[in-house]
Write an enzyme that holds these catalytic residues in place. Structure first.
Site, PDB file in Angstrom:
ATOM      1  N   ASP A 336       0.465  -0.907  -0.227  1.00  0.00           N
ATOM      2  CA  ASP A 336       0.432  -0.147   0.009  1.00  0.00           C
ATOM      3  C   ASP A 336       1.093   1.016   0.075  1.00  0.00           C
ATOM      4  OD1 ASP A 336      -2.939   1.256  -0.135  1.00  0.00           O
ATOM      5  OD2 ASP A 336      -2.088   1.914   2.091  1.00  0.00           O
ATOM      6  N   GLU A 373       1.623  -0.286  -4.577  1.00  0.00           N
ATOM      7  CA  GLU A 373       0.348   0.628  -5.328  1.00  0.00           C
ATOM      8  C   GLU A 373       2.000   2.090  -5.488  1.00  0.00           C
ATOM      9  OE1 GLU A 373      -3.717   2.690  -3.745  1.00  0.00           O
ATOM     10  OE2 GLU A 373      -1.607   2.182  -2.447  1.00  0.00           O
TER      11      GLU A 373
END
Length: 697
Positions: A336, A373
Site C-alpha cells: 500500500d 501501489e
C-alpha cells in the site's frame, strides 16, 4: 554411497531475532530500543485484566546487549499475555516521546488479544500481546508458484466476504468463513486472492469506546506480524494464528494463491497528538520520518510516515515479510502506498531506493509476487518506474484510460489500444514485461463496477464527513438517471458497459485484478470510500450470485478463456510485425471500414492476430487469434472485417450487446462471422471473434 534423506514433514519456520519466542524452559523476550533507560515486561493472566499479574524489570547490565533488551523468563508457555513498558526521555523537540506509564505493544508480537480497555486513570491499555507457538501441520503445503503472466487476482475483504447473513456459513466474517466459500472462488476461476489488510488494526478507539466510524478496511496497522484477531472464529488468544494458516492451506489445496495487502507506510499511532502505543514509546525518532526533529511527516495521509529506509525499520520489514512467507505460506504482497518506500529518512524521493531493491532481491522472498501501489498521498506517482522486473504495479493509467474510453471521452482511442496491448509505454523501455502491469478498472478504493455505471457523483454521506471524503475524479456516468432505475434503456446500457469493461480487463495483456463482487454487480450505493462501512454497504451480498447469475457466467467464461489462451497473457510485448514464422503481424489495428486505423477517430476496431510464443505453456503450444471490435459511441455502427481475415472461420466469443446466454460462448462455439464480413455493432458494445484453428498463417 550417501543416500539423500527426505526432510521430515516439519515445515521450515522463520524466527525473527526479536519478539517473544518459546524456548525449552520458557519464553525469551527481545526488543530494540536505543534510547530507553529502563525496560519492563508486564505479564497478564487474562485478556480482560486491567493490571499485570507480574512486572519483570530488564537488568541494564545483564539483559541489554547493544541496543537490544533481551530477557529469558522460565515457566511461561504459549498463550502468555504481555505488554512492554519503557522509560526514557520525553523530548518531543528532539524526536523522543517515551512515556513510562504507557503499556506498549511489542512491534514483533505474533498475535494480539482483546481490545483497548476503557481508561479511568489516563493510561491507554491496548490489546495484549500473545506468545505464539508457530507449529502447524502443513501436510506438505508449499507455495503454488503460479506464473505471474497466468495469474488472475481477486481482491477481497476477509470479513466482508462472508459476514452477511446471505453467506449462510457456519463461521461468518472469519478466516474459516472464507474456507467455506472456496468452491465459489474455484468455480469463478481466479488464481489468487489479494486480501485487504489482515495484520492487526484497532477494533475500538484508544480509550476503549466503540468506534463511531470503524476502520473496516484495516488500513491502520497496529502490529505488522500479527493476523487480525477480529477475523478469528475462536476467541481464544492466539487462535487467529492457526485459523489463518488453515485458510491459506485450504486455498492452496484449491490451487489459489494468497497475496496480502501490507501497509508499511504508517501506523495507528498518528501524529504528535496521537497515542503512545508501540513504536513511539520505544524509539520514535527511528520508526517515523520527522520534520525538524519533532513533527510527523504525513506522506501517507494518515498522520505519520514509517521511516522505511532506516536500517532498523528496514530490518523489521524484512523480518515481517519473511515471517508471513515462511510461517504463513503466503504467496506475495501488495504494498500500500509503496512510493513511501522510495523516500529517504528526510522524506525525499530517491533513485534506486535500497528498500525497494532489497525486497526484489531477497532470496527468502524469491518465490513471492511483489506488487506496488506506486504512488503515495504526498504527490509521488511512479507507475511505470517502480523497481525492476520483479516488481509489478497497480496500473492506475489502465483504470483511467479504460473508464474514459467506455464513457465516450474524446482522445482516448490511442490510450485504450496501449492499455490493451500491455502498457508498453510504461514498462517496455525499462525492460519490464507486460505482466508487470496489474490491470484494474475498480478496486476497494472507489466505486464498484456496478456503481461506476450508476452514479456520476459520489454519495458518501453515511461516512459522516458531509460527503467531503473520497475521490471526486471517478470517470463514471449514470447514463441519464442518478442511482438505481428500472428504465429499460438505461438498464440496458449499464449492463453493456459493465460487460465492456470486464471484457477489456480480462482480455488485455498484463495481469487482471477483479474486485470481489464486481462479477455479481455488488453495489455500495454510490459510496466510493466505504472504509468505515462495516455493514451491508460493504459486505458481499450472496443473493446476487443467483440474481445476477448471467453476469457471473459471463465473467467465469472470460476467465476460463484467459487461462486457456496464451494469446491474451503474453510474456513479451506485441511488435506489430510478423513473428514465429508467420506472414502477418502479431497485432494490426483497423477502423470500422476495415482500413488501417486513423488514431484520431473515436471508435476502435481492433484486429489482433496473435499467436503465443512456443515458450508459453499451452496444450497446443500456440494460442488462437482474436478479432476484437469496440464501439464506444452512442450510435449503432457496422464494422467491416479487413481483407486479412479472409480464409479463416471466425466464431463469436463475446457480444456485450446480446442477451444472456448469447453474450458469451465459453467454448468459443458461437455463430460464425457473416460471409459478407459485415458485423453490426450496436452503441456501447464490444464483440470478440476467435479463429476456429489455432493460428493464421
Amino acid at each position: 554411497m550417501l543416500m539423500r534423506q527426505p526432510c521430515p514433514d516439519l515445515q521450515f519456520t522463520y524466527q525473527a531475532p526479536y519478539g517473544a519466542h518459546l524456548t525449552e524452559k520458557g519464553v525469551k523476550f527481545s526488543v530494540f530500543s536505543r534510547s530507553a533507560t529502563e525496560m519492563r515486561l508486564l505479564l497478564y493472566n487474562k485478556v480482560n485484566d486491567r493490571e499485570p499479574a507480574e512486572i519483570i524489570d530488564f537488568d541494564r547490565d545483564t539483559d541489554r546487549w547493544g541496543d537490544i533488551w533481551s530477557l529469558n523468563v522460565p515457566g511461561l508457555e504459549a498463550g502468555q499475555l504481555y505488554h512492554l513498558q519503557a522509560s526514557g526521555p520525553f523530548d518531543p523537540a528532539n524526536g523522543q516521546r517515551f512515556d513510562a506509564s504507557a503499556r506498549l505493544i511489542d512491534p514483533f508480537a505474533g498475535a494480539l488479544a482483546g481490545t483497548f480497555q476503557k481508561s479511568k486513570d489516563g493510561v491507554i491499555r491496548p490489546p495484549k500481546c500473545v506468545v505464539v507457538d508457530e507449529r502447524f501441520d502443513w501436510e506438505g503445503d508449499r507455495h503454488l508458484r503460479h506464473e505471474m503472466s497466468e495469474t488472475v487476482i481477486y481482491e477481497m475483504h476477509v470479513r466482508g466476504f462472508t459476514r452477511s447473513r446471505t453467506a449462510k456459513v457456519k463461521c461468518p466474517g472469519t478466516y474459516l468463513g472464507v474456507i467455506e466459500k472456496i468452491p465459489y472462488l474455484k468455480s469463478l476461476g481466479i488464481t489468487a486472492v489479494e486480501l485487504m489488510p489482515v495484520h492487526e488494526f484497532p477494533i475500538r478507539d484508544i480509550w476503549g469506546n466503540k468506534l463511531k466510524r470503524p476502520n473496516y478496511w484495516g488500513y491502520d496497522p497496529m502490529a505488522f506480524f500479527a493476523p487480525h484477531r477480529g477475523y478469528a472464529h475462536d476467541g481464544t488468544p492466539g487462535a487467529q494464528v492457526n485459523e489463518f494458516k488453515q485458510m491459506v492451506k485450504a486455498l492452496h489445496e484449491a490451487g489459489i494463491e494468497v497475496i496480502l495487502d501490507v501497509v508499511f507506510n504508517h501506523t495507528c499511532e498518528g501524529n504528535e497528538n496521537g497515542p503512545v502505543l508501540s513504536f513511539k514509546g520505544l524509539e520514535n525518532q527511528v520508526y517515523y520520518i520527522l520534520s525538524e526533529g519533532q513533527h510527523y511527516c504525513n506522506y501517507s495521509g494518515c498522520g505519520n510516515t514509517v521511516n522505511g529506509n532506516h536500517p532498523v525499520v528496514r530490518e523489521m520489514i524484512f523480518h515481517c515479510l519473511r515471517h508471513w512467507v515462511h510461517n504463513y505460506h503466503v504467496d506475495g504482497f501488495r504494498f500500500d502506498l509503496a512510493s513511501i518506500l522510495s523516500r529517504d529518512r528526510h522524506g525525499n524521493l530517491i533513485p534506486n531506493p535500497p528498500m525497494v531493491e532489497l525486497i526484489a532481491e531477497d532470496p527468502m522472498l524469491a518465490d513471492t509476487k511483489i506488487i506496488a501501489e506506486a504512488w503515495d498521498a504526498a504527490g509521488a506517482y511512479q507507475v511505470g518506474s517502480f523497481g525492476n522486473h520483479r516488481w509489478a504495479e497497480w496500473n492506475g493509467r489502465f483504470r483511467d484510460d479504460v473508464r474514459g474510453f467506455w464513457r465516450g471521452d474524446g482522445g482516448t482511442l490511442g490510450a485504450l489500444a496501449t492499455r490493451l496491448a500491455g502498457s508498453s509505454d510504461l514498462y517496455q523501455h525499462a525492460g519490464r514485461p507486460p505482466f508487470c502491469s496489474i490491470n484494474l478498472v475498480t478496486s476497494h478504493d472507489g466505486f464498484t463496477m456496478n456503481d461506476l455505471v450508476t452514479y456520476k457523483d459520489k454519495h458518501n454521506d453515511a461516512n459522516g464527513e458531509d460527503n467531503r471524503d473520497g475521490d471526486n475524479h471517478n470517470i463514471s456516468d449514470n447514463y441519464g438517471i442518478e442511482g438505481p432505475t428500472r428504465r429499460k434503456g438505461v438498464v440496458t446500457i449499464r449492463a453493456r458497459q459493465i460487460r465492456n469493461m470486464l471484457t477489456t480487463l480480462l482480455l488485455s495483456q498484463g495481469v487482471p485484478m477483479l474486485v470481489s463482487g464486481d462479477e455479481i454487480r455488488r453495489t455500495q450505493k454510490g459510496n466510493n470510500n466505504a472504509y468505515c462501512q462495516d455493514n451491508d454497504v460493504s459486505w458481499f451480498d450472496w443473493r446476487l450470485v443467483e440474481r445476477n447469475d448471467d453476469l457471473l457466467r459471463f465473467v467465469s467464461g472470460l476467465i476460463q478463456f484467459r487461462r486457456e489462451q496464451p494469446t491474451v497473457r503474453r510474456r513479451d510485448f506485441l511488435t506489430g510485425h510478423p513473428v514465429d514464422g508467420r506472414s502477418i503481424p502479431d497485432v494490426s489495428w483497423y477502423n470500422g471500414k476495415g482500413n488501417p486505423l486513423d488514431w484520431g477517430q473515436h471508435e476502435l476496431a481492433m484486429m489482433a492476430y496473435v499467436s503465443a510464443p512456443s515458450r508459453i505453456a499451452d496444450p497446443e503450444g500456440i494460442g488462437r487469434d482474436l478479432i476484437m471490435m469496440f464501439n464506444s459511441t452512442g450510435d449503432d455502427r457496422e464494422f467491416h472485417l479487413p481483407e486479412i481475415s479472409r480464409g479463416v472461420q471466425w466464431n463469436l466469443f463475446v457480444d456485450t450487446a446480446a442477451e444472456s446466454p448469447g453474450d458469451i460462448f465459453p467454448n468459443v462455439d458461437g455463430p460464425i462471422a457473416p460471409t459478407n464480413r459485415m458485423i453490426p455493432m450496436p452503441c456501447h458494445s464490444l464483440k470478440v471473434y476467435v479463429s476456429h484453428t489455432a493460428q493464421l498463417s
